[in-house]
Design a protein around this motif. Structure first.
Motif, PDB file in Angstrom:
ATOM      1  N   GLY A 185      -1.940  -0.184 -39.809  1.00  0.00           N
ATOM      2  CA  GLY A 185      -1.111  -0.154 -38.610  1.00  0.00           C
ATOM      3  C   GLY A 185       0.309   0.273 -38.897  1.00  0.00           C
ATOM      4  N   THR A 186       1.278  -0.509 -38.444  1.00  0.00           N
ATOM      5  CA  THR A 186       2.694  -0.196 -38.673  1.00  0.00           C
ATOM      6  C   THR A 186       3.124  -0.522 -40.099  1.00  0.00           C
ATOM      7  OG1 THR A 186       3.501  -2.400 -38.049  1.00  0.00           O
ATOM      8  CG2 THR A 186       3.168  -0.793 -36.265  1.00  0.00           C
ATOM      9  N   ARG A 187       2.266  -1.194 -40.856  1.00  0.00           N
ATOM     10  CA  ARG A 187       2.529  -1.637 -42.233  1.00  0.00           C
ATOM     11  C   ARG A 187       3.607  -2.710 -42.307  1.00  0.00           C
ATOM     12  NH1 ARG A 187      -0.055   1.566 -46.134  1.00  0.00           N
ATOM     13  NH2 ARG A 187      -1.165   3.318 -45.198  1.00  0.00           N
ATOM     14  N   GLY A 188       3.768  -3.423 -41.209  1.00  0.00           N
ATOM     15  CA  GLY A 188       4.629  -4.586 -41.184  1.00  0.00           C
ATOM     16  C   GLY A 188       3.968  -5.658 -40.337  1.00  0.00           C
ATOM     17  N   VAL A 189       4.271  -6.928 -40.614  1.00  0.00           N
ATOM     18  CA  VAL A 189       3.679  -8.022 -39.843  1.00  0.00           C
ATOM     19  C   VAL A 189       4.712  -9.108 -39.593  1.00  0.00           C
ATOM     20  CG1 VAL A 189       1.219  -7.789 -40.370  1.00  0.00           C
ATOM     21  CG2 VAL A 189       2.714  -8.871 -42.033  1.00  0.00           C
ATOM     22  N   ARG A 190       4.574  -9.756 -38.439  1.00  0.00           N
ATOM     23  CA  ARG A 190       5.430 -10.861 -38.032  1.00  0.00           C
ATOM     24  C   ARG A 190       4.565 -11.937 -37.382  1.00  0.00           C
ATOM     25  NH1 ARG A 190      10.949  -8.450 -36.812  1.00  0.00           N
ATOM     26  NH2 ARG A 190      11.303 -10.199 -35.386  1.00  0.00           N
ATOM     27  N   ASN A 196       5.736   0.583 -26.099  1.00  0.00           N
ATOM     28  CA  ASN A 196       4.646   1.392 -26.644  1.00  0.00           C
ATOM     29  C   ASN A 196       4.334   0.929 -28.062  1.00  0.00           C
ATOM     30  OD1 ASN A 196       2.655   3.374 -26.739  1.00  0.00           O
ATOM     31  ND2 ASN A 196       4.080   4.929 -27.523  1.00  0.00           N
ATOM     32  N   GLY A 197       4.100  -0.369 -28.182  1.00  0.00           N
ATOM     33  CA  GLY A 197       3.837  -0.950 -29.490  1.00  0.00           C
ATOM     34  C   GLY A 197       2.366  -0.949 -29.838  1.00  0.00           C
ATOM     35  N   SER A 198       2.049  -1.550 -30.961  1.00  0.00           N
ATOM     36  CA  SER A 198       0.659  -1.670 -31.393  1.00  0.00           C
ATOM     37  C   SER A 198      -0.080  -2.641 -30.476  1.00  0.00           C
ATOM     38  CB  SER A 198       0.599  -2.175 -32.835  1.00  0.00           C
ATOM     39  OG  SER A 198      -0.738  -2.456 -33.197  1.00  0.00           O
ATOM     40  N   ARG A 199      -1.281  -2.250 -30.068  1.00  0.00           N
ATOM     41  CA  ARG A 199      -2.139  -3.132 -29.268  1.00  0.00           C
ATOM     42  C   ARG A 199      -3.031  -3.978 -30.165  1.00  0.00           C
ATOM     43  NH1 ARG A 199       0.743   1.173 -27.066  1.00  0.00           N
ATOM     44  NH2 ARG A 199       0.351   1.395 -24.816  1.00  0.00           N
ATOM     45  N   ASN A 200      -2.800  -3.882 -31.483  1.00  0.00           N
ATOM     46  CA  ASN A 200      -3.644  -4.548 -32.467  1.00  0.00           C
ATOM     47  C   ASN A 200      -2.960  -5.773 -33.062  1.00  0.00           C
ATOM     48  OD1 ASN A 200      -5.762  -2.467 -32.559  1.00  0.00           O
ATOM     49  ND2 ASN A 200      -4.156  -1.199 -33.471  1.00  0.00           N
ATOM     50  N   LEU A 201      -3.766  -6.669 -33.568  1.00  0.00           N
ATOM     51  CA  LEU A 201      -3.319  -7.701 -34.488  1.00  0.00           C
ATOM     52  C   LEU A 201      -3.769  -7.329 -35.886  1.00  0.00           C
ATOM     53  CD1 LEU A 201      -4.390 -10.857 -32.453  1.00  0.00           C
ATOM     54  CD2 LEU A 201      -2.184  -9.664 -32.386  1.00  0.00           C
ATOM     55  N   SER A 232     -10.093 -15.230 -45.974  1.00  0.00           N
ATOM     56  CA  SER A 232     -10.224 -15.819 -47.308  1.00  0.00           C
ATOM     57  C   SER A 232     -11.230 -16.951 -47.252  1.00  0.00           C
ATOM     58  CB  SER A 232      -8.863 -16.350 -47.793  1.00  0.00           C
ATOM     59  OG  SER A 232      -8.990 -17.017 -49.048  1.00  0.00           O
ATOM     60  N   THR A 233     -11.813 -17.273 -48.394  1.00  0.00           N
ATOM     61  CA  THR A 233     -12.674 -18.452 -48.493  1.00  0.00           C
ATOM     62  C   THR A 233     -12.003 -19.576 -49.270  1.00  0.00           C
ATOM     63  OG1 THR A 233     -13.742 -17.569 -50.486  1.00  0.00           O
ATOM     64  CG2 THR A 233     -14.802 -17.097 -48.359  1.00  0.00           C
ATOM     65  N   ASP A 234     -10.772 -19.327 -49.767  1.00  0.00           N
ATOM     66  CA  ASP A 234     -10.159 -20.338 -50.634  1.00  0.00           C
ATOM     67  C   ASP A 234      -8.634 -20.421 -50.534  1.00  0.00           C
ATOM     68  OD1 ASP A 234      -9.456 -17.959 -51.838  1.00  0.00           O
ATOM     69  OD2 ASP A 234     -10.604 -18.302 -53.676  1.00  0.00           O
ATOM     70  N   LEU A 235      -8.014 -19.674 -49.634  1.00  0.00           N
ATOM     71  CA  LEU A 235      -6.553 -19.566 -49.510  1.00  0.00           C
ATOM     72  C   LEU A 235      -5.913 -18.839 -50.684  1.00  0.00           C
ATOM     73  CD1 LEU A 235      -5.356 -23.081 -48.211  1.00  0.00           C
ATOM     74  CD2 LEU A 235      -5.388 -20.934 -46.933  1.00  0.00           C
ATOM     75  N   VAL A 236      -6.709 -18.331 -51.596  1.00  0.00           N
ATOM     76  CA  VAL A 236      -6.194 -17.739 -52.843  1.00  0.00           C
ATOM     77  C   VAL A 236      -6.475 -16.246 -52.894  1.00  0.00           C
ATOM     78  CG1 VAL A 236      -6.510 -17.713 -55.346  1.00  0.00           C
ATOM     79  CG2 VAL A 236      -6.271 -19.889 -54.157  1.00  0.00           C
ATOM     80  N   THR A 237      -7.725 -15.877 -52.765  1.00  0.00           N
ATOM     81  CA  THR A 237      -8.115 -14.465 -52.751  1.00  0.00           C
ATOM     82  C   THR A 237      -8.334 -14.044 -51.306  1.00  0.00           C
ATOM     83  OG1 THR A 237      -9.158 -14.661 -54.919  1.00  0.00           O
ATOM     84  CG2 THR A 237      -9.772 -12.761 -53.577  1.00  0.00           C
ATOM     85  N   TRP A 238      -7.574 -13.043 -50.873  1.00  0.00           N
ATOM     86  CA  TRP A 238      -7.615 -12.599 -49.477  1.00  0.00           C
ATOM     87  C   TRP A 238      -8.210 -11.202 -49.383  1.00  0.00           C
ATOM     88  CZ3 TRP A 238      -6.308 -15.655 -45.356  1.00  0.00           C
ATOM     89  CH2 TRP A 238      -5.679 -16.871 -45.663  1.00  0.00           C
ATOM     90  N   SER A 239      -8.909 -10.956 -48.301  1.00  0.00           N
ATOM     91  CA  SER A 239      -9.479  -9.636 -48.035  1.00  0.00           C
ATOM     92  C   SER A 239      -8.370  -8.612 -47.826  1.00  0.00           C
ATOM     93  CB  SER A 239     -10.345  -9.685 -46.783  1.00  0.00           C
ATOM     94  OG  SER A 239      -9.514  -9.868 -45.631  1.00  0.00           O
ATOM     95  N   LYS A 240      -8.755  -7.362 -47.799  1.00  0.00           N
ATOM     96  CA  LYS A 240      -7.848  -6.346 -47.289  1.00  0.00           C
ATOM     97  C   LYS A 240      -7.628  -6.602 -45.800  1.00  0.00           C
ATOM     98  CE  LYS A 240      -8.990  -2.591 -50.486  1.00  0.00           C
ATOM     99  NZ  LYS A 240      -9.490  -1.188 -50.594  1.00  0.00           N
ATOM    100  N   PRO A 241      -6.463  -6.279 -45.280  1.00  0.00           N
ATOM    101  CA  PRO A 241      -6.225  -6.526 -43.849  1.00  0.00           C
ATOM    102  C   PRO A 241      -7.005  -5.548 -42.975  1.00  0.00           C
ATOM    103  CG  PRO A 241      -4.375  -5.342 -44.803  1.00  0.00           C
ATOM    104  CD  PRO A 241      -5.289  -5.680 -45.947  1.00  0.00           C
ATOM    105  N   TRP A 242      -7.342  -5.985 -41.771  1.00  0.00           N
ATOM    106  CA  TRP A 242      -7.932  -5.082 -40.784  1.00  0.00           C
ATOM    107  C   TRP A 242      -7.215  -5.250 -39.457  1.00  0.00           C
ATOM    108  CZ3 TRP A 242     -10.982  -9.376 -42.316  1.00  0.00           C
ATOM    109  CH2 TRP A 242     -11.311 -10.281 -41.314  1.00  0.00           C
ATOM    110  N   LEU A 243      -7.384  -4.258 -38.581  1.00  0.00           N
ATOM    111  CA  LEU A 243      -6.773  -4.270 -37.255  1.00  0.00           C
ATOM    112  C   LEU A 243      -7.775  -4.748 -36.226  1.00  0.00           C
ATOM    113  CD1 LEU A 243      -4.846  -0.851 -37.346  1.00  0.00           C
ATOM    114  CD2 LEU A 243      -3.867  -3.146 -37.598  1.00  0.00           C
ATOM    115  N   LEU A 244      -7.319  -5.635 -35.355  1.00  0.00           N
ATOM    116  CA  LEU A 244      -8.140  -6.152 -34.262  1.00  0.00           C
ATOM    117  C   LEU A 244      -7.465  -5.793 -32.947  1.00  0.00           C
ATOM    118  CD1 LEU A 244     -10.491  -7.924 -33.232  1.00  0.00           C
ATOM    119  CD2 LEU A 244      -8.972  -9.901 -33.457  1.00  0.00           C
ATOM    120  N   ASN A 245      -8.104  -4.895 -32.187  1.00  0.00           N
ATOM    121  CA  ASN A 245      -7.534  -4.439 -30.919  1.00  0.00           C
ATOM    122  C   ASN A 245      -7.792  -5.492 -29.845  1.00  0.00           C
ATOM    123  OD1 ASN A 245      -6.980  -3.191 -28.411  1.00  0.00           O
ATOM    124  ND2 ASN A 245      -7.396  -1.181 -29.256  1.00  0.00           N
ATOM    125  N   VAL A 246      -6.725  -6.176 -29.429  1.00  0.00           N
ATOM    126  CA  VAL A 246      -6.876  -7.223 -28.418  1.00  0.00           C
ATOM    127  C   VAL A 246      -6.279  -6.840 -27.065  1.00  0.00           C
ATOM    128  CG1 VAL A 246      -6.994  -9.118 -30.072  1.00  0.00           C
ATOM    129  CG2 VAL A 246      -4.759  -8.376 -29.211  1.00  0.00           C
TER     130      VAL A 246
END
Length: 479
Positions: free
Chosen positions: A78-83, A117-122, A127-141
């Motif tokens: 996406g925008t390569r930033g998150v808040r 005109n922002g991103s319509r995605n989240l 993760s299964t353990d709070l330690v190793t996290w997946s790659k991020p994905w976009l969810l169009n909501v």
């Protein structure tokens, strides 16, 4: 200590261990009898400030930055930033998600862009353990919302009646001829697919609402099962006995001098050892980040003294500015994993022995040695080896969760996918330098006849048989 006291202490320790075993307490809980709290948040503007950061507290009021104050997750979509992240734990505790606003102000986006005109995605991580996290994905909501122009400040709460999450967020959309921010919701079980969005909170007229967070209240405390705090010009407190049912306005925080023009991003914390809550509020107008407001009665904000500001010096938010996020009460096992994974390890550079003005760095996920590079592309945290004790792995400072990994004879900066193969490829034994024992060389864990070396300034994994090879395979960790 006298010999008698020492002997008594030993007896007491043994007795405690025996009682612990008889009570059937797990080793994890015994090792961390008083687990703390994990806050996920962002810290400011710009490409690095608008990423995921973790902080830890033992008491819910005094916070320490994890990971040496560096980011813990970085959005590459996406925008390569998150808040505005929300950290969600599944009811069985076997899965976690972080959901966040896909927004990067000052990284090619202005506030006007983001509003209209922002991103319509989240952005979502799993993760299964709070330690190793997946790659991020976009969810169009917000794509299906009439004239929906963005998707901000997501939250989610488990609804046991339907065995699904109520996912809710703010969108600047059109309804009844009025374009403004409202709260919408969908249902989901996996944060990959959602039901059609519906309006959740719509304030009268042109009044907008952007931030809201719900907390579940234990039985016997107040008249409502759920209480939510929302930023809608005030910090409005409401109560309900059903997540999607009727909500009753209970008051706001203007009585203690806090309104929506001063603070935003309400974030609840339930203290573990008592029926008391902290409602953290982001002091965005003053640029100060979070502050706590305390209450023993979340559903009575209008009562005198119900919500109160803590005494000066009784809370500390740590070294980085904490902005709009969420807090998770940790179990003992989660606490231990968090402490081990996100320990404060400084970033270091790997300096070449025979080209001492050159350092290992990544560029577009390729790895080489370059001259006089000082930015975070050349900084790595030396972590305990992913594949075995007594070994090391090198995690990128500016792409956390990405490690130096060999792929055949070449190296790349790659995302840890949690597999055994990845762990082996990203793990090394640190040995005395092949060209100078005061330096270091790094032997492959799964190909022990090979070492990290540079060749034509590219990082390689090769057997070392010559004096030149020994020099190419020798490095020093330096600040």
């Amino acid at each position: 200590m006298s010999a008698v006291l020492a002997r008594l202490s030993a007896i007491l320790v043994a007795a405690c261990l025996l009682l612990t075993g008889q009570a059937g307490i797990s080793p994890d809980r015994a090792a961390a009898a008083d687990p703390g709290y994990l806050m996920t948040h962002f810290i400011g503007e710009g490409a690095t400030g608008q990423q995921m950061y973790f902080s830890y507290s033992t008491d819910g009021l005094n916070w320490n930055d994890l990971n040496s104050g560096g980011m813990t997750l970085r959005s590459t979509v996406g925008t390569r930033g998150v808040r505005d992240p929300a950290l969600v734990r599944s009811p069985d505790g076997n899965k976690y998600w972080i959901i966040a606003t896909d927004l990067c102000i000052g990284c090619g986006q202005s506030w006007d862009d983001a509003i209209n005109n922002g991103s319509r995605n989240l952005v979502v991580w799993e993760s299964t353990d709070l330690v190793t996290w997946s790659k991020p994905w976009l969810l169009n909501v917000a794509g299906a919302i009439p004239e929906g122009r963005n998707a901000w400040a997501p939250e989610a709460i488990w609804d046991s009646a339907t065995n699904s999450y109520v996912l809710y967020w703010a969108t600047n959309g059109s309804r009844n001829g009025i374009q403004k921010h409202r709260i919408y919701y969908s249902r989901t079980t996996d944060f990959r697919t959602t039901t059609t969005p519906q309006v959740y909170i719509d304030r009268p007229g042109t009044q907008e609402i952007i931030d809201t967070q719900i907390v579940e209240i234990p039985s016997g405390v107040g008249n409502y099962r759920y209480v939510r705090a929302s930023g809608d010009g005030q910090i409005t407190i409401e109560g309900s006995n059903s997540i999607l049912g009727t909500w009753t306005s209970l008051g706001n925080l203007s009585g203690i001098g806090l309104t929506g023009s001063q603070v935003e991003g309400p974030m609840w914390l339930k203290f573990k050892n008592r029926d008391e809550w902290a409602l953290y509020l982001d002091q965005y107008a003053a640029g100060k980040g979070y502050m706590p407001v305390l209450t023993t009665s979340p559903s009575t904000p209008s009562a005198s003294g119900s919500y109160r500001l803590p005494a000066a010096g009784t809370f500390n938010l740590g070294g980085t500015k904490k902005r709009h996020g969420s807090i998770l009460n940790l179990t003992a096992a989660e606490d231990a994993r968090i402490q081990a994974r996100w320990a404060n390890v400084p970033g270091k550079r790997l300096q070449s022995f025979n080209f001492q003005d050159r350092y290992v760095r990544h560029s577009n996920f390729d790895v080489r040695i370059d001259q006089n590079v000082t930015n975070e592309d050349a900084q790595f945290r030396q972590r305990p080896g992913l594949a075995g004790s007594g070994t090391v792995s090198f995690e990128s400072v500016n792409f956390p969760g990405h490690y130096l990994r060999h792929d055949g004879v070449d190296f790349q900066l790659a995302h840890n996918d949690g597999t055994t193969a990845f762990a082996g490829d990203a793990t090394f034994r640190q040995v005395a330098g092949l060209a100078d024992s005061a330096w270091s060389s790094f032997q492959s864990y799964n190909h022990p006849d090979r070492y990290i070396r540079h060749y034509a300034f590219q990082l390689k994994l090769e057997p070392i048989t010559t004096a030149t090879g020994r020099s190419d395979a020798t490095f020093r960790l330096t600040s």
